[in-house]
Write a protein that holds these residues in place. Structure first.
Motif, mmCIF file in Angstrom:
data_model
loop_
_atom_site.group_PDB
_atom_site.id
_atom_site.type_symbol
_atom_site.label_atom_id
_atom_site.label_comp_id
_atom_site.label_asym_id
_atom_site.label_seq_id
_atom_site.Cartn_x
_atom_site.Cartn_y
_atom_site.Cartn_z
ATOM 1 N N ASN A 1 0.827 -1.209 0.000
ATOM 2 C CA ASN A 1 0.000 0.000 0.000
ATOM 3 C C ASN A 1 0.861 1.259 0.000
ATOM 4 O OD1 ASN A 1 -2.352 -1.478 0.017
ATOM 5 N ND2 ASN A 1 -2.663 -1.341 2.221
ATOM 6 N N ALA A 2 1.926 1.242 0.787
ATOM 7 C CA ALA A 2 2.825 2.402 0.829
ATOM 8 C C ALA A 2 3.516 2.600 -0.512
ATOM 9 C CB ALA A 2 3.864 2.224 1.940
ATOM 10 N N ALA A 3 3.941 1.503 -1.140
ATOM 11 C CA ALA A 3 4.591 1.596 -2.447
ATOM 12 C C ALA A 3 3.619 2.117 -3.503
ATOM 13 C CB ALA A 3 5.144 0.238 -2.854
ATOM 14 N N GLY A 4 2.383 1.615 -3.493
ATOM 15 C CA GLY A 4 1.392 2.077 -4.455
ATOM 16 C C GLY A 4 1.041 3.546 -4.263
ATOM 17 N N THR A 5 0.901 3.962 -3.003
ATOM 18 C CA THR A 5 0.615 5.364 -2.716
ATOM 19 C C THR A 5 1.758 6.255 -3.180
ATOM 20 O OG1 THR A 5 -0.701 4.730 -0.785
ATOM 21 C CG2 THR A 5 0.084 7.009 -0.877
ATOM 22 N N THR A 6 2.980 5.802 -2.954
ATOM 23 C CA THR A 6 4.155 6.569 -3.392
ATOM 24 C C THR A 6 4.185 6.712 -4.902
ATOM 25 O OG1 THR A 6 5.434 5.842 -1.478
ATOM 26 C CG2 THR A 6 6.672 6.652 -3.374
ATOM 27 N N GLY A 7 3.951 5.603 -5.606
ATOM 28 C CA GLY A 7 3.966 5.646 -7.062
ATOM 29 C C GLY A 7 2.903 6.581 -7.618
ATOM 30 N N CYS A 8 1.680 6.498 -7.093
ATOM 31 C CA CYS A 8 0.604 7.368 -7.571
ATOM 32 C C CYS A 8 0.906 8.834 -7.253
ATOM 33 C CB CYS A 8 -0.718 6.951 -6.935
ATOM 34 S SG CYS A 8 -1.344 5.350 -7.489
ATOM 35 N N GLY A 9 1.419 9.072 -6.042
ATOM 36 C CA GLY A 9 1.742 10.446 -5.655
ATOM 37 C C GLY A 9 2.823 11.052 -6.526
ATOM 38 N N MET A 10 3.855 10.273 -6.844
ATOM 39 C CA MET A 10 4.931 10.794 -7.682
ATOM 40 C C MET A 10 4.452 11.035 -9.106
ATOM 41 S SD MET A 10 8.350 8.895 -6.304
ATOM 42 C CE MET A 10 9.424 10.056 -7.163
ATOM 43 N N ALA A 11 3.536 10.203 -9.587
ATOM 44 C CA ALA A 11 2.964 10.434 -10.919
ATOM 45 C C ALA A 11 2.199 11.754 -10.953
ATOM 46 C CB ALA A 11 2.044 9.273 -11.299
ATOM 47 N N VAL A 12 1.445 12.028 -9.896
ATOM 48 C CA VAL A 12 0.707 13.290 -9.821
ATOM 49 C C VAL A 12 1.674 14.468 -9.783
ATOM 50 C CG1 VAL A 12 -0.786 14.690 -8.348
ATOM 51 C CG2 VAL A 12 -1.334 12.287 -8.740
ATOM 52 N N MET A 13 2.739 14.348 -8.991
ATOM 53 C CA MET A 13 3.708 15.441 -8.895
ATOM 54 C C MET A 13 4.430 15.666 -10.216
ATOM 55 S SD MET A 13 5.223 14.952 -5.043
ATOM 56 C CE MET A 13 5.012 13.183 -4.874
ATOM 57 N N GLY A 14 4.689 14.584 -10.953
ATOM 58 C CA GLY A 14 5.287 14.737 -12.274
ATOM 59 C C GLY A 14 4.357 15.467 -13.223
ATOM 60 N N CYS A 15 3.053 15.160 -13.149
ATOM 61 C CA CYS A 15 2.078 15.851 -14.000
ATOM 62 C C CYS A 15 2.008 17.332 -13.654
ATOM 63 C CB CYS A 15 0.703 15.208 -13.836
ATOM 64 S SG CYS A 15 0.567 13.550 -14.549
ATOM 65 N N VAL A 16 2.048 17.643 -12.353
ATOM 66 C CA VAL A 16 2.030 19.044 -11.923
ATOM 67 C C VAL A 16 3.221 19.791 -12.519
ATOM 68 C CG1 VAL A 16 2.318 20.573 -9.927
ATOM 69 C CG2 VAL A 16 0.717 18.647 -9.813
ATOM 70 N N ALA A 17 4.403 19.157 -12.467
ATOM 71 C CA ALA A 17 5.613 19.802 -12.985
ATOM 72 C C ALA A 17 5.530 20.043 -14.487
ATOM 73 C CB ALA A 17 6.834 18.948 -12.659
ATOM 74 N N TYR A 18 4.823 19.158 -15.204
ATOM 75 C CA TYR A 18 4.731 19.293 -16.656
ATOM 76 C C TYR A 18 3.555 20.152 -17.104
ATOM 77 C CZ TYR A 18 8.572 16.423 -18.242
ATOM 78 O OH TYR A 18 9.844 15.970 -18.546
ATOM 79 N N LEU A 19 2.582 20.344 -16.225
ATOM 80 C CA LEU A 19 1.411 21.132 -16.598
ATOM 81 C C LEU A 19 1.568 22.616 -16.277
ATOM 82 C CD1 LEU A 19 -1.498 18.764 -15.500
ATOM 83 C CD2 LEU A 19 -0.847 19.352 -17.847
ATOM 84 N N PHE A 20 2.422 22.931 -15.307
ATOM 85 C CA PHE A 20 2.548 24.320 -14.856
ATOM 86 C C PHE A 20 3.989 24.784 -14.985
ATOM 87 C CE2 PHE A 20 -0.938 22.368 -12.488
ATOM 88 C CZ PHE A 20 -1.974 23.250 -12.758
#
Length: 221
Positions: free
Chosen positions: A109-128
């Protein structure tokens, strides 16, 4: 918390073709993903007293990677993969304790949460458009203060473990956004291995913070 980052200065604007940034991102993510897989193997094979050995090995390998990254990229990649294995030794005994106490589900669960969170942060960096030099500077200053506070708290006990984990999670989330934004800008001349190392260390620290928060919540249930 496992932080070995070196401060860097780099521009805050996108000055490379999007195709070049995309190719760099793909390379960085490939190296990082391989590093996480090797770390999982390191965790599985970590000896009971391997944390200190892993810490020393990781610290030495980071310096070695920084020396080899420009002159010998292939050697730098090999050193990074060795680092990923010994990181498994460093964090392995703690992860094994969580598995014995709560079962393996908490780690997944911790690994999955980390992966999803980092994907979101990567999208933020590329969208703004992000002034990632400023974001990284603020996050590194906050990290230094957190480390000092953590050491002081060992003696004066003023910082709860969950509070420390939440603060670490916020700081490394900011660093992840800054690192992805740097990749979007072309990496400022940094090699793919160096950029992958930064993303990898962000991910490890986020994973450990999430795991500790989940473990703390389970302990109170």
């Amino acid at each position: 918390m496992n932080d070995y980052r070196l401060s860097n200065s780099y521009p805050t604007i996108i000055d490379v073709p999007r195709e070049s940034a995309s190719a760099l991102l793909a390379k960085v993510l490939g190296i990082t993903a391989l590093g996480f897989l090797i770390t999982a193997f390191g965790v599985a094979t970590a000896p009971a007293g391997g944390s200190f050995i892993g810490f020393i090995a990781v610290l030495g390998l980071i310096f070695a990677i920084n020396f080899a990254r420009r002159g010998n990229p292939a050697l730098a990649l090999g050193l990074f993969l060795c680092l990923a294995y010994f990181m498994g030794w460093e964090i392995g005994p703690l992860i094994h304790r969580y598995i014995r106490a709560f079962g393996s589900t908490i780690v997944f669960n911790a690994a999955g949460t980390t992966g999803c969170g980092m994907a979101v942060m990567g999208c933020v960096a590329y969208l703004f458009n992000i002034n990632y030099r400023r974001v990284a500077g603020i996050a590194l200053a906050a990290l230094l203060l957190l480390v000092i506070a953590g050491i002081a708290s060992m003696f004066f006990h003023f910082l709860a473990p969950d509070t420390y984990s939440w603060l670490a999670l916020g700081i490394f989330s900011l660093l992840t956004v800054a690192d992805f934004a740097r990749i979007r800008a072309g990496g400022d001349g940094a090699s793919a291995v160096s950029l992958a190392l930064s993303i990898y260390l962000d991910g490890i620290n986020i994973f450990m913070a999430v795991l500790q928060l989940m473990g703390g919540r389970r302990s109170r249930d």
